[in-house]
Design a protein around this motif. Structure first.
Motif, PDB file in Angstrom:
ATOM      1  N   SER A  99      -9.562   1.776 -14.361  1.00  0.00           N
ATOM      2  CA  SER A  99      -9.080   0.745 -13.433  1.00  0.00           C
ATOM      3  C   SER A  99     -10.283   0.007 -12.841  1.00  0.00           C
ATOM      4  CB  SER A  99      -8.261   1.392 -12.309  1.00  0.00           C
ATOM      5  OG  SER A  99      -9.112   2.228 -11.526  1.00  0.00           O
ATOM      6  N   GLU A 101     -10.957  -0.176  -9.812  1.00  0.00           N
ATOM      7  CA  GLU A 101     -11.505   0.699  -8.761  1.00  0.00           C
ATOM      8  C   GLU A 101     -12.431   1.739  -9.385  1.00  0.00           C
ATOM      9  OE1 GLU A 101      -8.258  -0.009  -9.192  1.00  0.00           O
ATOM     10  OE2 GLU A 101      -8.107  -1.432  -7.520  1.00  0.00           O
ATOM     11  N   TYR A 250       0.050   1.112  -4.574  1.00  0.00           N
ATOM     12  CA  TYR A 250      -0.803   1.066  -5.772  1.00  0.00           C
ATOM     13  C   TYR A 250      -1.258   2.472  -6.141  1.00  0.00           C
ATOM     14  CZ  TYR A 250      -4.598  -0.556  -8.811  1.00  0.00           C
ATOM     15  OH  TYR A 250      -5.419  -0.792  -9.878  1.00  0.00           O
ATOM     16  N   GLY A 251      -1.305   2.734  -7.435  1.00  0.00           N
ATOM     17  CA  GLY A 251      -1.778   4.040  -7.896  1.00  0.00           C
ATOM     18  C   GLY A 251      -0.632   5.013  -8.088  1.00  0.00           C
ATOM     19  N   LYS A 433      -3.542  -1.282  -2.428  1.00  0.00           N
ATOM     20  CA  LYS A 433      -4.347  -2.055  -3.378  1.00  0.00           C
ATOM     21  C   LYS A 433      -5.338  -2.892  -2.563  1.00  0.00           C
ATOM     22  CE  LYS A 433      -5.006  -4.422  -7.361  1.00  0.00           C
ATOM     23  NZ  LYS A 433      -6.043  -3.821  -8.216  1.00  0.00           N
ATOM     24  N   GLY A 460      -5.367   3.883  -7.084  1.00  0.00           N
ATOM     25  CA  GLY A 460      -5.964   3.400  -8.333  1.00  0.00           C
ATOM     26  C   GLY A 460      -7.311   4.010  -8.676  1.00  0.00           C
ATOM     27  N   TYR A 463      -5.956   9.368 -11.147  1.00  0.00           N
ATOM     28  CA  TYR A 463      -4.604   9.441 -11.688  1.00  0.00           C
ATOM     29  C   TYR A 463      -4.208  10.901 -11.908  1.00  0.00           C
ATOM     30  CZ  TYR A 463      -4.680   4.421 -11.942  1.00  0.00           C
ATOM     31  OH  TYR A 463      -4.743   3.098 -11.591  1.00  0.00           O
TER      32      TYR A 463
END
Ligand SMILES: Cc1cc2nc3c(=O)[nH]c(=O)nc-3n(C[C@H](O)[C@H](O)[C@H](O)COP(=O)(O)OP(=O)(O)OC[C@H]3O[C@@H](n4cnc5c(N)ncnc54)[C@H](O)[C@@H]3O)c2cc1C
Length: 489
Positions: A99, A101, A250-251, A433, A460, A463
Motif C-alpha cells: 500500500s 502507507e 481504511y484498512g 485513511k 492500510g 493487513y
C-alpha cells in the motif's frame, strides 16, 4: 504568527507528531486521557524495538547511545534493505500489493530513525532476543536489531523530554470526547464540557483494541476473550469521532496484532510491573517446541519462519481454537534457549520427568490425543538435519499436518515443561485513511480540513500480519509526517 496544534494522545506517534510540529515553530498541546503514570499508551509497554531499513553497521552506529560498546566488534548485524523490508510486509499482505502507507513506512524508516537520534532519542542493540551466539560472534537475525534505550518507557521518556525541550505542553486526565467543527473544518476538540481550539488537530489516540464491544463488532466473537497486552485507554475514541464526521474507513478492520500470552495473566498489560518484567506474560518461543489445543492437536507450523514473522498472528490462531487456549510444550534440550519470560516468577507452567506425566497435567486437553500428537511429531522429525536457531535451519517434520518447517527437534529429553497460553491483542489494523500530509480523508476522498492522524489509528499499514518492530516505526514515520502537515496547514 505561529500555528497552534492539538495532539490527542501521548504515545510514540503523538510525541513524534508534536516534535515535528514544534520544529516548525508551532505551539503544541498534547491531551492525554490517562493520568501521568499511564500516559504514553501502548508505547510504554513495548520493548522499544524498531524495524527500519539499513545497509550495515555504519548506518546503526549514529543511532546508538553507546557506539563504543565492546560487543560491537564481535557482532554481525547484517543488512536490511528497503527491498527486504518490502518483501517482509508483502509476505503478510495476502496477495495485496504494497500500500502507499507501506511504501512510506519502508522508504522513510531509516531517515526517521536518524531524525529521532537527532533529538537525542537513542537506541541499543537487542542482543538478548534478536541475536544468537555462533562461533564466538553475536549474529542478528530477522532484520530487527535496535530498541530504544530502556525499552518503551525509555522511548517515551526520551521523546517527551525532546518535546518539552522545544516547548510542548502536556495535559493529563484530559480525554478528548469530541471534535469541534466550523462547517466542514475541524477547529478544535472537546474535553468534557471544555472546548479547546487550534489551527489543527492530530489524532494519535491509538486503535480500538481495549474496547471489547468494538472488538466483537469489528473482529468477531472470538475477540471477547482476548487479553489486552497494553493500555486500557485505547478504546477507539479518535476513530469513532473521525468516522462520525465523515472520515473514510481504511484498512483491515478484522485484522490485528495478537500474540501468545500467559493464560492466567491479568486482563490488561501491567505497567505496575518493573520495566524488565513488563513483557514477561508474553510466550513466544513456540518455535522451539510445539503448541497443542484442547483436542490434543497441533494447529500451526510453529517453525514456519522466524518468530518475528509469526508471533503477531499466532495470538489469533490460539483464539480460534476450542476453549481459546493452547499449551506450549518443550523438553529440556531447549530450556536454556527459552526467553526470560518463561522463567518469570509468575509464569504458569507444569513440569514432569516423562511426556506421559506431563500430558496428564495439561488441563482441558484430550490427553490421549495429545500423547498421540506428540508421538507422531517425534516420529516425523528429520533427524539428519542439524538444529540451528540462528537460521531457517530446514530441520523439519515429514508426513504430518501441520508440518513444522524449521527447528523441529524431538521432544524426548526430560524434564518436560508446558505453558498454558491464550491470545493477547496488541493493536488493531483498521483505521483512517490519511494523505501524504497526514490529513484525514473523507468518504469522498477529500481532505477533512484541520484534521490529521498518525499511529495505530491509521489504516492500510498492516493487513494479515506484521514483521515485529514495525508498529513503533510506523508511529514515528506517520507521526512526523502528520506533525509537519498540521503545522503547514
Ligand atoms: C506489550 C506491547 C509490546 C509492544 N512491543 C512493540 C515493539 O517492541 N515494537 C513495536 O514496533 N511495536 C510494539 N508494540 C506496538 C506499539 O505499542 C504500537 O504500535 C505503538 O505504540 C502505537 O503507538 P501510538 O502512538 O499509535 O499509540 P499509543 O502508544 O497506544 O498511544 C495512544 C495514546 O492515546 C491516548 N488516548 C486514547 N484515547 C484518548 C482520548 N480520547 N483522549 C486523549 N488521549 C487518548 C492513550 O491513553 C495513549 O496514551 C507493542 C505493543 C504492546 C501492547
Amino acid at each position: 504568527m505561529s500555528k497552534s496544534v492539538i495532539v490527542v494522545g501521548t504515545g510514540n506517534a503523538a510525541l513524534c507528531a508534536a516534535l515535528a510540529a514544534l520544529e516548525t515553530g508551532a505551539q503544541v498541546t498534547l491531551l492525554e486521557k490517562a493520568d501521568e503514570a499511564l500516559a504514553g499508551g501502548n508505547t510504554k509497554y513495548t520493548a522499544g524495538a524498531m524495524r527500519f531499513a539499513y545497509n550495515g553497521i555504519d548506518d546503526l552506529l549514529p543511532l546508538l547511545r553507546d557506539p563504543n560498546d565492546s560487543r560491537l566488534g564481535d557482532t554481525d548485524f547484517g543488512s536490511y534493505d528497503t527491498e527486504k523490508f518490502g518483501d517482509d510486509l508483502l509476505g503478510f499482505n495476502d496477495g495485496r500489493p504494497l500500500s502507499d502507507e507501506q511504501q512510506t513506512l519502508i522508504n522513510t524508516s531509516g531517515e526517521t530513525m536518524r531524525w529521532l537520534a537527532s533529538h537525542d532519542v537513542k537506541f541499543e542493540p537487542i542482543y538478548s532476543r534478536q541475536s544468537f551466539e555462533k562461533d564466538g560472534r553475536h549474529v542478528f537475525w530477522g532484520g530487527l536489531t535496535l530498541a530504544a534505550e530502556n525499552e518503551g518507557v525509555g522511548l517515551f521518556d526520551m521523546e517527551l523530554a525532546a518535546v518539552e525541550r522545544l516547548g510542548g505542553k502536556v495535559r493529563y486526565n484530559s480525554a478528548v470526547t469530541g471534535l469541534v467543527m466550523e462547517g466542514t473544518r475541524v477547529v478544535g476538540v472537546r474535553v468534557g464540557d471544555e472546548e479547546l481550539r487550534a489551527d489543527a488537530v492530530i489524532l494519535a489516540s491509538g486503535g480500538f483494541e481495549a474496547n471489547e464491544g468494538m472488538r466483537i463488532e469489528r473482529m468477531g466473537a472470538n475477540w471477547k476473550a482476548a487479553k489486552v497486552r497494553g493500555t486500557p485507554h485505547n478504546t477507539g475514541d479518535g476513530l469513532v469521532m473521525a468516522l462520525g464526521i465523515g472520515a473514510a474507513e481504511y484498512g483491515l478492520f478484522s485484522g490485528c496484532h495478537a500474540t501468545p500470552m500467559d493464560l492466567h495473566m491479568a486482563d490488561f498489560g501491567g505497567l505496575d510491573l518493573p520495566p524488565g518484567e513488563r513483557k514477561n506474560y508474553r510466550k513466544i518461543c513456540y518455535f522451539l517446541g510445539v503448541m497443542l489445543n484442547a483436542d490434543g492437536d497441533r494447529f500451526v507450523d510453529e517453525g514456519i519462519n522466524f518468530r518475528n514473522y509469526t508471533y503477531a498472528q499466532y495470538g489469533a490462531a490460539i483464539l480460534e481454537q476450542p476453549g481459546q487456549f493452547a499449551w506450549q510444550v518443550f523438553d529440556s534440550k531447549v530450556f536454556d534457549l527459552l526467553y526470560g519470560e518463561y522463567r518469570f516468577h509468575d509464569a504458569h507452567f507444569v513440569e514432569a520427568e516423562t511426556l506421559n506425566a506431563l500430558v496428564a497435567q495439561l488441563k482441558g486437553v484430550d490427553q490421549t490425543a495429545a500423547l498421540a500428537t506428540l508421538t507422531a511429531y517425534n516420529d516425523a522429525v528429520d533427524a539428519d538435519v542439524a538444529f540451528d536457531p540462528t537460521v531457517l535451519d530446514g530441520k523439519g517434520t515429514r508426513g504430518i499436518t501441520p508440518a513444522k518447517s524449521n527447528w523441529a527437534q524431538k521432544i524426548d529429553q526430560g524434564p518436560y515443561r508446558a505453558f498454558p497460553v491464550t491470545g493477547g491483542i496488541t493493536f488493531t489494523y483498521g483505521g483512517l485513511k490519511v494523505d501524504q500530509d497526514g490529513s484525514v480523508l473523507s468518504d469522498q476522498g477529500a481532505k477533512i480540513d484541520g484534521l490529521f492522524a498518525c499511529g495505530e489509528i491509521v489504516g492500510g499499514v498492516f493487513y494479515a500480519g506484521y514483521p515485529g518492530g514495525s508498529g513503533l516505526t510506523s508511529g514515528a514515520v506517520f507521526g512526523r509526517r502528520a506533525g509537519y502537515g498540521a503545522a503547514r496547514a
